[in-house]
Design a protein around this motif. Sequence first.
Motif, mmCIF file in Angstrom:
data_model
loop_
_atom_site.group_PDB
_atom_site.id
_atom_site.type_symbol
_atom_site.label_atom_id
_atom_site.label_comp_id
_atom_site.label_asym_id
_atom_site.label_seq_id
_atom_site.Cartn_x
_atom_site.Cartn_y
_atom_site.Cartn_z
ATOM 1 N N ILE A 1 -5.550 28.156 -62.804
ATOM 2 C CA ILE A 1 -7.108 27.870 -62.491
ATOM 3 C C ILE A 1 -7.575 27.399 -63.901
ATOM 4 O O ILE A 1 -7.484 27.180 -65.064
ATOM 5 N N LYS B 1 -13.006 31.290 -65.391
ATOM 6 C CA LYS B 1 -12.155 31.245 -65.753
ATOM 7 C C LYS B 1 -11.736 32.270 -67.005
ATOM 8 O O LYS B 1 -10.452 33.439 -66.660
ATOM 9 N N SER B 2 -12.198 32.272 -67.633
ATOM 10 C CA SER B 2 -11.975 33.759 -69.101
ATOM 11 C C SER B 2 -12.272 34.943 -68.604
ATOM 12 O O SER B 2 -11.552 36.072 -68.724
ATOM 13 N N ASP C 1 -4.440 32.152 -70.794
ATOM 14 C CA ASP C 1 -5.949 31.898 -71.775
ATOM 15 C C ASP C 1 -5.992 30.771 -72.327
ATOM 16 O O ASP C 1 -6.789 30.624 -73.045
ATOM 17 N N ASP C 2 -5.695 29.607 -71.589
ATOM 18 C CA ASP C 2 -6.203 28.072 -72.281
ATOM 19 C C ASP C 2 -5.431 27.893 -73.373
ATOM 20 O O ASP C 2 -6.115 27.725 -75.214
ATOM 21 N N VAL D 1 -4.839 29.830 -67.462
ATOM 22 C CA VAL D 1 -5.932 28.457 -67.812
ATOM 23 C C VAL D 1 -5.937 27.671 -68.276
ATOM 24 O O VAL D 1 -5.431 27.742 -69.471
ATOM 25 N N LEU E 1 -12.301 27.148 -60.123
ATOM 26 C CA LEU E 1 -13.162 27.974 -59.342
ATOM 27 C C LEU E 1 -14.301 27.035 -60.018
ATOM 28 O O LEU E 1 -14.104 26.151 -60.798
#
Length: 575
Positions: free
Chosen positions: A364, A372-373, A494-495, A524, A540
């Motif tokens: 993502i 995203k998060s 997540d990143d 992400v 996104l």
Amino acid sequence: MVKLLKGLKPFTLSIVIIFTFTFIRTITELFLPTLMSDIVDTGIVEQDIGYIAKVGAIMLLIAGLGALCSILTSMLSAKTGSAFARDLRNKVFEKVENYSLKEFDEKGTASLITRTTNDITQVQNLVVMLLRMFIRAPLMAIGGIIMAINKNPNLSLIIIVVVIVLGIIIGLVASKSIPMFKSMQVKIDKLNLVLRERLTGIRVIRAFNKVNHENNRFNDANKDLTNTAIKVNKLMACLTPILMLLFNFTTIFIIWFGSFKINNGAMQVGDLMAFIQYVSQIMFSLIMLTMIFILIPRASASAIRINEVLEVVPEINDPTKPIETGSKRGYVEFQNVSFRYNNAEGRALEDISFNANPGEVTAIIGGTGSGKSTLVNLISRFYDVTKGKILIDGVDIREMSQGYLRKKIGLVPQKAVLFSGTIIDNIKYGKEDASRDEIVKACEIAQATEFINDMKDKYDSVISQGGTNVSGGQKQRLSIARALVRKPEIYLFDDSFSALDFKTDAKLRQALNKEIVDDTIIIVAQRVTTVMNADRIIVLDEGRIVGMGTHKELLSSSDVYKQIVSSQLSEEELA
């Protein structure tokens, strides 16, 4: 307050013992002035040394019994009050642990800390005072009045006047102090908030030369709390001298009128001395009640705040009959999902639909604030969707228990969080019974072995609070190892590679691809190099999907993705 005091039920036996000892102690204190009166009126007047010695010995025994009961009462009261506060703190902590992120956002971390510590301490202080004084003060007041009337009914009329005056004084003080006590707790919240921000953001504060600004913020909050505390303490400080003045004037009136009765033969000297002592006991009991009334306003304000925490109904709850089996393994499906944060103007996500399957990497990507998060938080069910469904293994996650859902997920959050303890302790957070071999393997995949082996105690090296003794990249790799040792069905990154250099990033993703073959991976990321080899890339923009496909497909079909790529890669790298 009454709701909280129901928590004393497990300590019923201790309370009964405390009240029994308190009753015995009060009776001994009420009995002593009468014995002293007998010594004066009989022993001294008739110069009967034997009688004085006999009654004096009885007084010593009674005083000793009272002292023993006093010590036991104080010990049991303190122990019961501390145990009650311990249980209440556990209850509040467990309640807060079940909050969704929405409730955390509403209450605020600083306020929750204050309510769990300072507010519960205020209630604890009141409980201890009630256990020590609740029975003793009324018993002593009533017993003192009865004994005083027994000594001289006419002189006892002074007591009625004193009680009325004292009641008026206490009422005035309580009416002024209650609002200030409530205000103090709110101001403690504000002080904690400023202090917490100052401590956690110290690097930013110093980097932007805002130390003086933060000092002023803290001083303002501190002065505000201090000024309120000074006002309420001044009010309470006036109470003691007023009560002592009232007591001294009462004693003067008793001696004045009592002297006439002694001259008239209507009263003996010993009875007058006993009467003065009974009046002092009555006054003392009323002062004890006053102390309780002083504590009640602040404790009541604290009790209200504690009950607010306990009465919150979390937005996210487990279903009555959770479904904990699915016909699939590791399948994630979004069906027309929309989400809006509480009190937000617009939706953070709008009409999101996609599938993430086992053995595939779903990436993502998008700009800052694209959602995203938020999407990752919805999969973990930190928030519930506003509209649509999220299915895992064919089951709506709202129909699963939260514990079962999160066992399926290995989350590496955007902000790497480590806890005080050893490296092994932190990685075992993902799996409590993980063996050392499993931990070492997870660290090897996460590319953490090299820096761990360079540390003095290797895997037994201590991580300080917040992981301040390791770098950002090292924290991320330990967080990744913590998720890997869990061996879940679904990995959410997540990143999680943002603090890694390109070489470590590439090696880590290569190791992941070899190790995680049958599991679902959702990444992400901000870097195109992190996502370009993914099986599926979701783009996104402002909470909407504006592109979905492989890297090559999106380069020709998505303008947003093309802009992101061109901003990060050169034409040679694109080719």
